[in-house]
Design an enzyme around this catalytic site. Structure first.
Site, PDB file in Angstrom:
ATOM      1  N   ARG A   1     -17.272  22.348 -54.970  1.00 44.00           N
ATOM      2  CA  ARG A   1     -18.284  21.310 -54.766  1.00 44.00           C
ATOM      3  C   ARG A   1     -19.694  21.898 -54.776  1.00 44.00           C
ATOM      4  NH1 ARG A   1     -15.840  17.047 -50.327  1.00 44.00           N
ATOM      5  NH2 ARG A   1     -13.686  17.119 -51.012  1.00 44.00           N
TER       6      ARG A   1
ATOM      7  N   GLU B   1     -14.289  10.244 -59.106  1.00 40.36           N
ATOM      8  CA  GLU B   1     -15.118   9.680 -58.049  1.00 40.36           C
ATOM      9  C   GLU B   1     -16.525  10.297 -58.039  1.00 40.36           C
ATOM     10  OE1 GLU B   1     -14.297  10.748 -53.978  1.00 40.36           O
ATOM     11  OE2 GLU B   1     -14.558   8.707 -53.291  1.00 40.36           O
TER      12      GLU B   1
END
Ligand code: 5AD
Length: 490
Positions: free
Chosen positions: A102, A178
């Site tokens: 991330r 997402e």
């Protein structure tokens, strides 16, 4: 230099120039061959395609169940997902991405994988990664999952710059993704300029658009719950709709808008119904046709009770509301939520609890004047915010959204990003619906402002105390302590 950004489809020149750099940021990028990837996606059987399963569920008014799950090594992750598919009855599967990926720290992922493999070989396995490092595992690593599972897979993460992750997972056969430029910035980062994440998510959406134009429909899902902490529906709706409009501009055709459960039945059902209606309305108003909209309801995203029996109570209430609201899918919590990453058994229990409720409530729907009142409130509030964005952007929703964030017109409670104003304060009313204790710069009409003030005054009176920040604090902790409204304990 300030990054110039508009809500305009990236040209092929712009896109392919950026793409070269993106694919060069880590060694697995070189294995992405777009034409071959499109052929691979086209070869997937229908039951492995997220967008198709969502549309079929929507047509039948069904609510699909989906867990969160991700571990570091391919074999372990596969075993986990198989368990959730076969023992949990998951209709849709996730792959939750680890924190290093991330943050684009692929070196750290490599070290984590190395240590986990060493542990597996020596019989003293310990997790070093808190999710699946899809970039490091590369295209072929992802395809192992797709091939061995019979359920569509989605990437779930929280990555501000997710461009390489998107390239690899799309080529790897994932059919849903997402995130968004606001929803994966403000709740997740402190100092990343909002212009930069909006721009990087235009890339993600444009890549999705390129697949779509080649006949491969990949589902996109803006992240609905944001900070998961008392976010009023109009705030998360505004962000979801802005991200849906930005995605549609880049050619995305299959969008799932989301919302995190707050706990008051009428408000939650009204939120899901209005989210779908408003998203379709604004897509049409802005000239985006042929975009298919579905909804996702997230079971309570705030603090959970540590007692597993009590956690099942929270999970069940979320499952019931998802079904009564006819959300297309529900993202499920587990009885281990208060403790951390769940075991596969606990994860499957959350799924089965939810499946039972969703099946039992399939034939029931909530209607009536109280629902209509809540729907009218949410619609009026959301329109105030979105129409102000369009005004500030002179019709450009992305330009307007950035200006609105900087001005506190879009204000996400407890958002860590420095661009987020944090002037608005949410608190529950006497029935547990989330209202605003401080309106901040949210551009409400006087009627709406008065409504919020009235609701909070009513609660204060019933609790025999003044409206104050203490209510916000009490509400943040209430569900973990076994209630919805943080009323003082007598
Ligand atoms: N596996 C399962 N759940 C996860 N979450 C975060 N990472 C993982 C993982 N690797 C869940 C948290 C929280 C939500 C935001 O995501 O428990 O419920």
């Amino acid at each position: 230099m300030e990054l110039e950004i508009r809500n305009k489809k990236l040209s092929d020149d712009e896109f392919y120039k950026i793409r070269k750099e993106v694919l060069n940021t880590w060694e697995t990028g070189k294995d992405v061959d777009l034409d071959e990837a499109i052929q691979y996606q086209k070869s997937l059987p229908e039951h492995k395609v997220f967008s198709k399963k969502l549309l079929a569920a929507k047509a039948e008014n069904k609510t699909l169940v989906q867990p969160r799950a991700g571990v570091g090594l391919i074999e372990n992750h596969l075993e986990l997902l198989k368990f959730l598919q076969n023992e949990g009855g998951a209709d849709l599967l996730p792959t939750t991405i680890d924190s290093y990926t991330r943050q684009n720290q692929y070196e750290n992922c490599a070290e984590g994988i190395r240590r986990e493999k060493e542990g597996m070989a020596n019989g003293n396995y310990r997790p070093f990664l808190n999710g699946f490092p899809a970039v490091n595992h590369g295209v072929q690593g992802c395809r192992k999952l797709i091939e061995e599972l019979d359920t569509p897979l989605q990437v779930r993460h929280g990555t501000p710059d997710a461009r390489l992750l998107t390239e690899i997972t799309y080529a790897g056969g994932f059919t849903s993704y997402e995130g968004g430029g606001i929803s994966y910035n403000i709740p997740y980062a402190k100092n990343i300029p909002i212009e930069k994440t909006m721009r990087d998510w235009q890339y993600v959406d444009r890549l999705t658009g390129i697949y779509e134009e080649a006949g491969v429909s990949i589902n996109r899902e803006p992240y609905g719950p944001l900070t998961g902490t008392l976010v009023p529906p109009c705030i998360s709706h505004a962000v979801a709709i802005i991200e849906a409009l930005a995605a549609a501009e880049q050619g995305v055709k299959n969008i799932t808008v989301g919302y995190g459960q707050l706990g008051n039945m009428m408000q939650d059902v009204a939120a899901i119904r209005t989210l779908e209606e408003l998203t379709e309305e604004y897509l049409g108003r802005m000239g985006y046709f042929g975009v298919k909209v579905t909804t996702v309801f997230h079971q309570w995203m705030g603090g959970f009770p540590a007692d597993e029996a009590k956690a099942f109570g929270v999970i069940s209430w979320g499952a019931a509301i998802a079904a009564l609201a006819k959300a297309t899918k529900v993202i499920v919590k587990t009885p281990h939520e208060a403790a951390g990453v769940p075991t596969k058994e606990a994860n499957a229990q959350g799924l089965r609890t939810t499946k039972q409720l969703v099946n039992m409530l399939y034939d029931q729907i909530v209607t009536g004047p109280r629902l209509e009142t809540e729907k009218a409130i949410i619609k009026a509030e959301t329109r105030c915010i979105l129409d102000k964005c369009l005004e500030l952007g002179k019709g450009d929703i992305v330009v307007g959204a950035i200006a609105a964030i900087n001005a506190g017109i879009i204000d996400i409670p407890f958002g860590p990003a420095s661009c987020n104003k944090g002037l608005m304060l949410p608190a529950r009313d006497n029935t547990g619906a989330v209202r605003m204790l401080e309106i901040g710069n949210i551009p409400f009409t006087n009627d709406l402002k008065a409504l919020h003030a009235e609701k909070l005054a009513e609660r204060a009176k019933s609790e025999g105390r003044d409206v104050s920040f203490q209510m916000v604090v009490d509400d943040v902790y209430a569900i973990g302590k076994g209630r919805l409204v943080g009323k003082p304990v007598k």
